[in-house]
Design a protein around this motif. Sequence first.
Motif, PDB file in Angstrom:
ATOM      1  N   VAL A  50      75.171  69.230  84.350  1.00  0.00           N
ATOM      2  CA  VAL A  50      75.042  69.494  83.062  1.00  0.00           C
ATOM      3  C   VAL A  50      75.826  70.755  82.569  1.00  0.00           C
ATOM      4  O   VAL A  50      76.211  70.554  81.461  1.00  0.00           O
ATOM      5  N   GLY A  51      75.732  71.819  83.198  1.00  0.00           N
ATOM      6  CA  GLY A  51      76.655  72.827  82.783  1.00  0.00           C
ATOM      7  C   GLY A  51      78.237  72.585  82.686  1.00  0.00           C
ATOM      8  O   GLY A  51      78.736  72.903  81.739  1.00  0.00           O
ATOM      9  N   ALA A  52      78.722  71.817  83.400  1.00  0.00           N
ATOM     10  CA  ALA A  52      80.081  71.405  83.546  1.00  0.00           C
ATOM     11  C   ALA A  52      80.203  70.446  82.315  1.00  0.00           C
ATOM     12  O   ALA A  52      81.463  70.555  81.467  1.00  0.00           O
ATOM     13  N   MET A  53      79.455  69.552  81.907  1.00  0.00           N
ATOM     14  CA  MET A  53      79.398  68.807  80.859  1.00  0.00           C
ATOM     15  C   MET A  53      79.237  69.502  79.440  1.00  0.00           C
ATOM     16  O   MET A  53      80.106  69.190  78.424  1.00  0.00           O
ATOM     17  N   THR A  54      78.668  70.528  79.295  1.00  0.00           N
ATOM     18  CA  THR A  54      78.412  71.398  78.445  1.00  0.00           C
ATOM     19  C   THR A  54      79.741  72.165  78.184  1.00  0.00           C
ATOM     20  O   THR A  54      80.189  72.134  76.929  1.00  0.00           O
ATOM     21  N   VAL A  55      80.219  72.636  79.239  1.00  0.00           N
ATOM     22  CA  VAL A  55      81.679  73.248  79.031  1.00  0.00           C
ATOM     23  C   VAL A  55      82.786  72.229  78.528  1.00  0.00           C
ATOM     24  O   VAL A  55      83.507  72.685  77.826  1.00  0.00           O
TER      25      VAL A  55
ATOM     26  N   THR B 279      69.869  79.329  84.110  1.00  0.00           N
ATOM     27  CA  THR B 279      69.089  78.213  83.232  1.00  0.00           C
ATOM     28  C   THR B 279      68.976  78.737  81.756  1.00  0.00           C
ATOM     29  O   THR B 279      69.308  78.037  81.013  1.00  0.00           O
ATOM     30  N   PRO B 280      68.707  80.131  81.571  1.00  0.00           N
ATOM     31  CA  PRO B 280      68.612  80.523  80.326  1.00  0.00           C
ATOM     32  C   PRO B 280      69.851  80.287  79.489  1.00  0.00           C
ATOM     33  O   PRO B 280      70.161  79.920  78.187  1.00  0.00           O
ATOM     34  N   ARG B 281      70.996  80.983  80.319  1.00  0.00           N
ATOM     35  CA  ARG B 281      72.434  80.696  79.592  1.00  0.00           C
ATOM     36  C   ARG B 281      72.791  79.254  79.436  1.00  0.00           C
ATOM     37  O   ARG B 281      73.176  78.851  78.307  1.00  0.00           O
TER      38      ARG B 281
ATOM     39  N   LEU C 120      73.630  74.787  75.649  1.00  0.00           N
ATOM     40  CA  LEU C 120      73.095  73.321  75.294  1.00  0.00           C
ATOM     41  C   LEU C 120      72.869  73.315  73.866  1.00  0.00           C
ATOM     42  O   LEU C 120      73.206  72.471  72.912  1.00  0.00           O
ATOM     43  N   CYS C 121      72.084  74.187  73.236  1.00  0.00           N
ATOM     44  CA  CYS C 121      71.428  74.390  71.913  1.00  0.00           C
ATOM     45  C   CYS C 121      72.915  74.562  71.025  1.00  0.00           C
ATOM     46  O   CYS C 121      72.968  73.944  69.967  1.00  0.00           O
ATOM     47  N   ALA C 122      73.517  75.531  71.414  1.00  0.00           N
ATOM     48  CA  ALA C 122      74.941  75.734  70.774  1.00  0.00           C
ATOM     49  C   ALA C 122      75.638  74.352  70.337  1.00  0.00           C
ATOM     50  O   ALA C 122      76.072  74.086  69.399  1.00  0.00           O
ATOM     51  N   VAL C 123      75.884  73.805  71.643  1.00  0.00           N
ATOM     52  CA  VAL C 123      76.499  72.346  71.300  1.00  0.00           C
ATOM     53  C   VAL C 123      75.959  71.500  70.392  1.00  0.00           C
ATOM     54  O   VAL C 123      76.578  70.740  69.639  1.00  0.00           O
TER      55      VAL C 123
END
Length: 389
Positions: free
Chosen positions: A42-47, A160-162, A167-170
Amino acid sequence: MVATGGDHKVTPAELFFDLVFVYAITQVTALMAAAPSPMRVVGAMTVLALLWWCWCCFAWLGNVVRADAGALFAVLVTVMTVVFVVSLAVPEVFADAPGGLSAPLVFVVCYGLVRVLHLASYWISSPGDTALHVTLRRTALLSVLPPLVLLLVGCAYDGTPRLALWLCAVAIDYGGIYVTGASGWRVSSPGHFSERHGLIVIIALGESIVAMGVGVGVFPLTVAVIAACAAGLLLSAGLWALYFRRFGELPEHRLAALEGDERTRFARDVYTFLHLPLVAGVVLTALGMKKVLAQVADTGHYDLAEPLHGTVAWSLTGGVGVFLLGAAAIVLRSSGRRPTALLVGGVLGLAAGPLVAVIPALPALALLAAGVTALVVLDGRGVARAADA
């Protein structure tokens, strides 16, 4: 800056610009491969979504202003430098190494600089376009500033908080494009716009091939390694054929038939939004392919009967599933036709992770490649029947 015309084609400057994104996409795969887990994916997809926005901004700008002339070329080189720095920070955005600069903060600051350069370049490119300037102001206030604040705040947290803040930013960034509307944005050359996005799909597919080579590393060349490479190349070729032989031209023809804001909305939906799942799907599949090659080559730690496990097992077929569902959405938005084969293939790909986890890695890759090849043939017949009807 030099305005483009309806017959504008991709320039060498834009191809040069894309080179830095080859490395950026490779870094996203490396981010997942370093510690495969659902949260890391999920983090990588956000990036990847943030990097995709950087690329899309200048794909739109290069469609209305020549990228190889005037001040825009200098801007492109500047953006390349900034995105390269962004790419260097990618592996540490969720696990910052001790010493040196803060990788998350470097990532966010450089991302913000790319967005600012894009808006400023667009403003300068059309000094008398009131509608565009209104949209640019709305974009800055709704789709750039709030996400940047969330990204910066996220840098102060770990784990997780970061990820939640990013994710909210995206979500705000992408959703803001619908709020600001289509007025002012333009697609001068449908051929150029389609070609630019086709090239980024090729870049993603090329990264999947690079991932296989990286997976082999310094291990000896064996028959099993050659077989795995052949299966991986067949899989990449199948995805290439689906895009460039089956549905890639459909949105270009539809885009060319539209005018004004309708053309802009279609370009936004099909290219800016729905091409992201294609790239994301290939990146996810590349993770699985990389791990298959690593296991097949590393005979000291793995047996040929060893399957993939966990997140990596899902990514091999799940990435193909994401790609196919994105392709189905593109076909539906472009023609209204229900691409049954693509939809069924996408759902099966997403659901096949548990099966991959019990099949030896090499046969699993070979079966997936064969399945995608069969889908190319099956979907081609469906397109032919639709054309005859």
